[in-house]
Design a protein around this motif. Sequence first.
Motif, PDB file in Angstrom:
ATOM      1  N   ARG A   1      -6.597 -18.435  -5.403  1.00 52.93           N
ATOM      2  CA  ARG A   1      -6.417 -17.134  -6.044  1.00 52.93           C
ATOM      3  C   ARG A   1      -7.754 -16.359  -6.040  1.00 52.93           C
ATOM      4  N   ALA A   2      -8.836 -17.062  -6.329  1.00 57.26           N
ATOM      5  CA  ALA A   2     -10.155 -16.413  -6.343  1.00 57.26           C
ATOM      6  C   ALA A   2     -10.494 -15.883  -4.953  1.00 57.26           C
ATOM      7  N   ALA A   3     -10.186 -16.674  -3.934  1.00 58.22           N
ATOM      8  CA  ALA A   3     -10.463 -16.242  -2.562  1.00 58.22           C
ATOM      9  C   ALA A   3      -9.613 -15.034  -2.187  1.00 58.22           C
ATOM     10  N   LEU A   4      -8.362 -15.063  -2.639  1.00 58.72           N
ATOM     11  CA  LEU A   4      -7.456 -13.941  -2.350  1.00 58.72           C
ATOM     12  C   LEU A   4      -7.976 -12.664  -3.006  1.00 58.72           C
ATOM     13  N   ARG A   5      -8.376 -12.775  -4.290  1.00 59.24           N
ATOM     14  CA  ARG A   5      -8.849 -11.589  -5.010  1.00 59.24           C
ATOM     15  C   ARG A   5     -10.120 -11.025  -4.374  1.00 59.24           C
ATOM     16  N   ALA A   6     -10.989 -11.911  -3.946  1.00 57.65           N
ATOM     17  CA  ALA A   6     -12.239 -11.450  -3.310  1.00 57.65           C
ATOM     18  C   ALA A   6     -11.911 -10.699  -2.023  1.00 57.65           C
ATOM     19  N   ARG A   7     -10.957 -11.244  -1.276  1.00 57.70           N
ATOM     20  CA  ARG A   7     -10.590 -10.608  -0.008  1.00 57.70           C
ATOM     21  C   ARG A   7      -9.960  -9.238  -0.261  1.00 57.70           C
ATOM     22  N   VAL A   8      -9.088  -9.171  -1.251  1.00 55.69           N
ATOM     23  CA  VAL A   8      -8.394  -7.910  -1.538  1.00 55.69           C
ATOM     24  C   VAL A   8      -9.379  -6.875  -2.076  1.00 55.69           C
ATOM     25  N   SER A   9     -10.298  -7.330  -2.916  1.00 51.31           N
ATOM     26  CA  SER A   9     -11.282  -6.416  -3.478  1.00 51.31           C
ATOM     27  C   SER A   9     -12.123  -5.769  -2.367  1.00 51.31           C
ATOM     28  N   LEU A  10     -12.494  -6.592  -1.419  1.00 53.81           N
ATOM     29  CA  LEU A  10     -13.264  -6.108  -0.279  1.00 53.81           C
ATOM     30  C   LEU A  10     -12.452  -5.085   0.516  1.00 53.81           C
ATOM     31  N   LEU A  11     -11.179  -5.408   0.653  1.00 54.42           N
ATOM     32  CA  LEU A  11     -10.265  -4.553   1.418  1.00 54.42           C
ATOM     33  C   LEU A  11     -10.117  -3.181   0.748  1.00 54.42           C
TER      34      LEU A  11
ATOM     35  N   GLY B   1      -5.674  -1.399  -9.990  1.00 57.29           N
ATOM     36  CA  GLY B   1      -4.239  -1.190  -9.756  1.00 57.29           C
ATOM     37  C   GLY B   1      -3.865  -1.438  -8.311  1.00 57.29           C
ATOM     38  N   LEU B   2      -4.687  -0.922  -7.397  1.00 58.54           N
ATOM     39  CA  LEU B   2      -4.382  -1.101  -5.982  1.00 58.54           C
ATOM     40  C   LEU B   2      -4.553  -2.568  -5.571  1.00 58.54           C
ATOM     41  N   ALA B   3      -5.605  -3.188  -6.088  1.00 57.75           N
ATOM     42  CA  ALA B   3      -5.834  -4.604  -5.758  1.00 57.75           C
ATOM     43  C   ALA B   3      -4.679  -5.461  -6.262  1.00 57.75           C
ATOM     44  N   THR B   4      -4.210  -5.156  -7.464  1.00 63.76           N
ATOM     45  CA  THR B   4      -3.089  -5.922  -8.031  1.00 63.76           C
ATOM     46  C   THR B   4      -1.843  -5.772  -7.169  1.00 63.76           C
TER      47      THR B   4
ATOM     48  N   SER C   1     -12.393   4.266   2.446  1.00 67.47           N
ATOM     49  CA  SER C   1     -11.820   3.048   1.867  1.00 67.47           C
ATOM     50  C   SER C   1     -10.328   3.227   1.564  1.00 67.47           C
ATOM     51  N   LEU C   2      -9.651   2.095   1.416  1.00 62.46           N
ATOM     52  CA  LEU C   2      -8.221   2.145   1.093  1.00 62.46           C
ATOM     53  C   LEU C   2      -7.995   2.906  -0.199  1.00 62.46           C
ATOM     54  N   LEU C   3      -8.874   2.693  -1.164  1.00 61.07           N
ATOM     55  CA  LEU C   3      -8.706   3.351  -2.458  1.00 61.07           C
ATOM     56  C   LEU C   3      -8.806   4.874  -2.296  1.00 61.07           C
ATOM     57  N   SER C   4      -9.761   5.328  -1.488  1.00 66.04           N
ATOM     58  CA  SER C   4      -9.916   6.773  -1.271  1.00 66.04           C
ATOM     59  C   SER C   4      -8.666   7.362  -0.629  1.00 66.04           C
ATOM     60  N   VAL C   5      -8.147   6.676   0.365  1.00 68.91           N
ATOM     61  CA  VAL C   5      -6.952   7.173   1.051  1.00 68.91           C
ATOM     62  C   VAL C   5      -5.759   7.163   0.092  1.00 68.91           C
TER      63      VAL C   5
ATOM     64  N   PHE D   1       0.840  -1.206   0.000  1.00 68.42           N
ATOM     65  CA  PHE D   1       0.000   0.000   0.000  1.00 68.42           C
ATOM     66  C   PHE D   1       0.878   1.260   0.000  1.00 68.42           C
ATOM     67  N   ALA D   2       1.868   1.282   0.902  1.00 72.15           N
ATOM     68  CA  ALA D   2       2.743   2.457   1.002  1.00 72.15           C
ATOM     69  C   ALA D   2       3.516   2.672  -0.297  1.00 72.15           C
ATOM     70  N   ARG D   3       3.961   1.579  -0.892  1.00 68.58           N
ATOM     71  CA  ARG D   3       4.752   1.697  -2.125  1.00 68.58           C
ATOM     72  C   ARG D   3       3.879   2.153  -3.291  1.00 68.58           C
ATOM     73  N   ALA D   4       2.727   1.510  -3.447  1.00 70.26           N
ATOM     74  CA  ALA D   4       1.877   1.819  -4.599  1.00 70.26           C
ATOM     75  C   ALA D   4       1.258   3.206  -4.488  1.00 70.26           C
ATOM     76  N   CYS D   5       0.932   3.606  -3.264  1.00 70.08           N
ATOM     77  CA  CYS D   5       0.228   4.882  -3.068  1.00 70.08           C
ATOM     78  C   CYS D   5       1.177   6.006  -2.675  1.00 70.08           C
ATOM     79  N   ARG D   6       2.454   5.671  -2.480  1.00 70.68           N
ATOM     80  CA  ARG D   6       3.437   6.654  -1.990  1.00 70.68           C
ATOM     81  C   ARG D   6       2.875   7.350  -0.745  1.00 70.68           C
ATOM     82  N   SER D   7       2.306   6.541   0.130  1.00 75.91           N
ATOM     83  CA  SER D   7       1.615   7.073   1.304  1.00 75.91           C
ATOM     84  C   SER D   7       2.334   6.687   2.592  1.00 75.91           C
ATOM     85  N   ALA D   8       2.336   7.612   3.526  1.00 70.73           N
ATOM     86  CA  ALA D   8       2.964   7.329   4.823  1.00 70.73           C
ATOM     87  C   ALA D   8       1.928   6.846   5.844  1.00 70.73           C
TER      88      ALA D   8
END
Lengths: 400, 195
Positions: free
Chosen positions: A387-397, A356-359, A340-344, A320-327
């Motif tokens: 993999r499907a379970a992981l993607r569902a979890r990340v999407s929710l996140l 992009g963030l989910a990936t 949401s994580l995407l908003s932040v 998250f920190a790397r992709a979003c350049r966020s502290a």
Amino acid sequence: MTTLPERYPDILADHHDPALVCVVADLDRMREIATAAIVPPRRDAAIRQALYARESPPAPYRRALPFRQRLATLAAALLVTLIGVGGYQRLGGPTSVSAQTVLRRAAAVHLAPTQAVHLVYSVTVTNGAPIAAIGTADAWLQAGAGGAPTRSAQTLIVGSTSLSGRYVQIGAHVYAYNPMHHAILVSPEARATPSWLVPSDLFNGANLARDLRVLAERSPGQVRVGPRQTLAGRTVDVITVDGWMNRPAQRTTFYFDARTYALRGFDAVSADPSYPTASWEARLSSEDTVAASAVPANTFMLHAPATARVVPPLPDLGAFARACRSAVDIRVLLASESPSLLSVCRITAPRMTETGLATALDASGEAALATAAATGQITAAQAVSARAALRARVSLLVQS
Amino acid sequence: MPRVAGALPLPSGDSPRDDVDLVRAAQIDSTAFVALYERYRDRVYWYLLTRTDTAEDADDLLQLVFLKALDALTHYRVEKGPFPAWLFGIARNTAATFHARRPPTVAWDLVPEILLPVDEHDLEARLLRQEDLSRLRQLFGSLDAPKRELLVLRFVSGLTIAEIAGVIGKSEAATKKQLMRTLHRLKEHYHDYTP
């Protein structure tokens, strides 16, 4: 970088002759060229191994005492003998060193390059029942070209079950199978998640010692050294750990061979009568060192049933920190009622998309699953499902 | 990984006090000897490279030297001299035994050219470096074996004059005198080789 006079004060301190300085400068360059040569890593590892494996450790150094002092010592010894001081023989007994010293030595134990060791421990589990469950822990450790363990496999069988736990590590990838839950854990959490009372890779004594060293530094009161003992005819150093693996009531005692620092066994008991847990006892019953080429095929395969569920790996929160350049601390974010994580993420990375963030967050987990499937540790179908379970979890996140 | 030029731990960089502590620890517990191996491995290796014809020979001798040192460590006494002098004495004797049936050599072709820290794309730098190396070889080759060894111990292995004295079995004053005499001799010939 030091200057020439600083490097050669014994030569240049009293000389200001430019021609001499030129000669020394050229010879100094000779040093630079010579020091480009390094000991080949394989040979370096072999030498270290040879030094560790030297059979007879040197006796403690005794300084030669002056004659009068020797005479006084002799007289004192004679006096002790004559008056027959009680308990005298105990003075010659084995002494223990500090917990950190024992753990440092145990952590340094390693195999020769491309060597493997097969360890079998007898295991006894007592859980309040009149008859204890007896079993074995079978462990293989194999070193790479540099001497460091690159592969390990452990199988635990206790009581009437055909399998109580299985753990495999290949380089940075670790896998564990827990038959009780019929579940497979894929790296990186498999190592840290114990399938029983202790970590999955317990029988890699050097790894264990490294973990305990960290704990001893962080919390010295939790890790103590006990008096040396004899265990199955071997002198062992004793390390006692309270509350290990976040089990406050548990006391685990490890026995490291006082000569080789191999893990010769451990006991795990409940130290709190109000919080009883199963008691474990493990003792090394056999140890065979072989060339890597002699290790049986498929030793380092998980051999989990194809019907077992693969627990999806955890998302890579550091991404998250790397992709979003966020502290922003993502863990704090997830625990709060924040947007949401995407908003932040879009505060610092406005063009970030949900995909992009989910990936970014599931990349490492997907890579671990792909490796597991490619190397045959899990089936392709298990990988697809995880993999499907992981993607569902990340999407929710990402959205929540 | 290539070693950074100039990273050699020179005499002033190592604390004799540390050596004493490490030696005493290793005399009690042989596993602690690895710390001494790590400290002196490279310097002994570079010295052995100058005493052998091939890097493989130097590898073999390196192992032999440290195993001998470990075996003999209980006999080492701090008050008899610094540890590096004792260790390099073992290295010197081991190399001498290795060459027992050959004439003594102290080679300078110790580093294959491919290992030299030169950017292959920088032709000028490469030529200058080769020129320097050629001059160094000429300077070095003009000396007899004991003098070459003296220079290797001081400039390649990074020993102090006191430590070198311990290795070659002479007094510190005599060793310094011999080293300075060798350097002045090189200085006199230096202009013959300088373009």
